[in-house]
Every structure is written in structure tokens, then in C-alpha cells.
Design a protein around this motif. Structure first.
Motif, PDB file in Angstrom:
ATOM      1  N   PHE A  46       0.943  -1.095  -0.025  1.00  0.00           N
ATOM      2  CA  PHE A  46       0.006   0.020   0.084  1.00  0.00           C
ATOM      3  C   PHE A  46       0.974   1.298  -0.069  1.00  0.00           C
ATOM      4  N   ASP A  47       2.214   1.289   0.870  1.00  0.00           N
ATOM      5  CA  ASP A  47       2.778   2.390   0.968  1.00  0.00           C
ATOM      6  C   ASP A  47       3.499   2.573  -0.450  1.00  0.00           C
ATOM      7  N   TYR A  48       3.764   1.471  -1.208  1.00  0.00           N
ATOM      8  CA  TYR A  48       4.448   1.292  -2.462  1.00  0.00           C
ATOM      9  C   TYR A  48       3.564   2.305  -3.515  1.00  0.00           C
ATOM     10  N   LEU A  49       2.214   1.889  -3.265  1.00  0.00           N
ATOM     11  CA  LEU A  49       1.413   2.353  -4.365  1.00  0.00           C
ATOM     12  C   LEU A  49       1.029   4.019  -3.979  1.00  0.00           C
ATOM     13  N   GLN A  50       0.910   4.228  -2.887  1.00  0.00           N
ATOM     14  CA  GLN A  50       0.602   5.665  -2.223  1.00  0.00           C
ATOM     15  C   GLN A  50       1.936   6.639  -2.771  1.00  0.00           C
TER      16      GLN A  50
END
Length: 334
Positions: free
Chosen positions: A262-266
């Protein structure tokens, strides 16, 4: 000339060439003006002082080493060169700072070029892990028959010990393409790849779709509905919709890998593009150029040897004449 005197005669010397070991007798001459000694026959056969292996054989060793292990190179040369000597030749003959002869290149008149980057991970002899970067420049994808595609006019650049990889990329682009060429950078979103925007003028960055889809599947797993919702959120570049999908994903399963995905996509939301024009094959190239020889088989690397071998592999795929390693700058095979 009168100032040249015979200093020593019948001095034996043995060297190793492509045909094997050769022993000959030579005369040593003295220049009475400079008081320096020299061997005329060594200059004739282009044999370096204090070296037992000729340049032609060294070039042959490096050419074989591009695709073979040190042991296999030694075996291919009938044991005339030991595997330790193969490794030594690779480390000594390949310079730390590569200098290319771009003058021989014909300038291309394309309006767009693509710069793709990734890194390979391998283990050093001391047990620590090491990343080594690869960047390649090309002019787009063309069909190679059936469903296969290939890249047009690629040029590969590896990480070196003392030079920023993006300075080498910029030097190549300046010599090969027009000043107003549009540069499209593609990769997995690592900071060193995004740093290309600080070096390459008129450039943009997009996240490759492979890593985007991998992150989606890590969050949603086998839930096809949630996968579509995340896909739509990313397509709309909506942080709010993405957070809603994340809340659903972690409701009954709080997984560390989901949080990282999720952090990667954000962090890369503004770089995500699902259009057909956003294409990247960096994963395949890193596997083909580096990993197939570095980490797919048991190997013990030193940091210096790893960097040298990476340069050797990129010279192979960039079609650089290996004999030009012994000259001031590298030359392309036309």
C-alpha cells in the motif's frame, strides 16, 4: 644507430598466445643516450613488459568470459590460462571509468527515446548482499514475430565504481540524439531511478506496470472484486479510493506485506499509468543480462569482480569491440 648497443644476448622469454606457449631468445639493447634498455622483438610482437599473456589472448579471454565462467574459459583455452588468471585479466583489463568513442555513432533523428532501469541482487563472498544497477536506452518496441517484441537500437550501461550512472547515460544521449528529444524513464520507482529526472533534460518518469500489478495482488490477493477496485482507484489517481480499498483489505488480515504494498502504491501514485504506451521490460533485461550469470548459479563475488563482470556483460549487449578495451576509448561494432 651508433648509440644503440647490444647489452645482453640470448635471453630466453616465454609467453602465452592463442596457439599456446612460445619460448624464444632475444637480445636486450642499451640506448647510451638515455641509458635505457629495451627488447626490439617484444615491440614487434606487441608484448607488454612483465606480462606473459599477449593482448590478443587477453581479448579472447574477455570475449569468452562474457558468456562463460572462469573455469569454462580456462577449459576452452585448453588450460593455457588458469581460471585465476582469467579472473585477474578481467579485473585488470576492464577500466573503472569507461570511456566510449561516440564519434563513430551516426546521430538518430527520433523524437522520443526510452530509458529503462533496474537492479540485480547478489551475494558477495563475505556473505553481504549487493545491488548492481543496469540502465539501457532504446528507441521503442518493435515486433519480433508472433507475440514477441524487441527493443530498437539498445545501449546498455552498467554501474561503475567511480562515476554516476546517469552522467554516462546523459553523455550517450547528448552524442546520439537531438537536443529536444523527449526522454521517457521507466522503472520500479526506486529513488536512484527517479534521480534520473535531475540529470536528464526534458524527461518524465512512469512506474512499470509489472510492479504495480504485483502490489495490487499483494493487497487484494485472490479477491478479484477488490483487485478491480484498487485498479480503478489507481487509474483515477485517487488517494481516497485507494485508502478505502486498503481498509477493506486489512479488515480481517493485517499483513506486513500488504502495508508495504500500500505504501508503495501511495508513494508512486502520480507515476502510475496503465496506458498501452507505458511499456517496460526492465525485469526481463536484468534477468537476461545480469542474473542469468551472476545469481542463478552458485557464485562467490568480490565487489570489484562483480562491477567488472557487469561492465563486460553490458559491452556484449551494446555491441562494443572487446579489443578496444586495450585502447583509450571503447569502439562500437558497426
Amino acid at each position: 644507430p651508433k648509440h644503440i648497443k647490444v647489452y645482453r644476448s640470448k635471453e630466453p622469454r616465454t609467453y602465452i598466445g592463442i596457439g599456446g606457449k612460445v619460448t624464444y631468445y632475444r637480445r636486450e639493447y642499451l640506448d647510451t643516450r638515455t641509458m635505457e634498455t629495451f627488447h626490439l622483438i617484444d615491440d614487434v610482437i606487441n608484448l607488454e613488459k612483465a606480462h606473459r599473456i599477449t593482448k590478443n589472448l587477453k581479448a579472447k579471454v574477455l570475449s569468452l568470459r562474457q558468456n562463460l565462467s572462469c573455469r569454462e574459459v580456462s577449459k576452452a583455452l585448453f588450460g593455457h590460462v588458469s581460471r585465476q588468471s582469467v579472473c585477474k585479466i578481467m579485473c585488470e583489463c576492464i577500466p573503472d571509468n569507461i570511456s566510449y568513442d561516440f564519434c563513430a555513432l551516426s546521430r538518430a533523428t527520433v523524437s522520443d527515446i526510452f530509458v529503462e532501469a533496474d537492479e540485480a541482487h547478489t551475494v558477495l563472498v563475505n556473505g553481504s548482499r549487493c545491488c548492481i544497477n543496469l540502465v539501457y536506452v532504446h528507441e521503442g518496441y518493435i515486433s519480433a514475430g508472433g507475440s514477441k517484441n524487441t527493443i530498437k537500437n539498445p545501449f546498455y550501461i552498467s554501474q561503475s565504481a567511480h562515476k554516476n550512472i546517469w552522467l554516462s547515460v546523459l553523455e550517450y544521449i547528448k552524442n546520439k540524439y537531438p537536443e529536444d528529444v523527449k526522454i521517457h524513464v521507466r522503472g520500479d520507482g526506486a529513488n536512484w531511478i527517479k534521480a534520473a529526472l535531475n540529470y536528464l533534460p526534458n524527461s518524465d518518469f512512469k512506474l512499470d506496470k509489472f510492479h504495480t500489478m504485483k502490489a495490487i495482488k499483494t493487497i487484494a490477493k485472490d479477491d478479484k472484486y477488490l483487485q478491480r477496485k484498487i485498479y480503478q482507484a489507481l487509474e483515477n489517481h485517487s488517494h481516497f479510493e485507494l485508502v478505502q480499498c486498503y481498509d477493506i483489505a486489512i479488515k480481517n488480515d493485517l499483513d506486513k506485506l500488504k502495508i508495504q504494498a500500500f505504501d508503495y502504491l501511495q508513494n508512486n501514485l502520480k507515476y502510475i499509468d496503465f496506458s498501452e504506451e507505458n511499456r517496460c521490460s526492465a525485469e526481463g533485461h536484468i534477468s537476461h543480462v545480469y542474473a542469468s550469470k551472476m545469481s542463478s548459479r552458485p557464485c562467490s563475488w568480490s565487489k570489484k569482480g562483480l562491477l567488472k563482470f557487469a561492465i563486460l556483460r553490458t559491452l556484449l549487449y551494446s555491441k562494443i569491440d572487446i579489443k578496444s578495451l586495450f585502447e583509450k576509448s571503447l569502439k562500437f561494432i558497426q
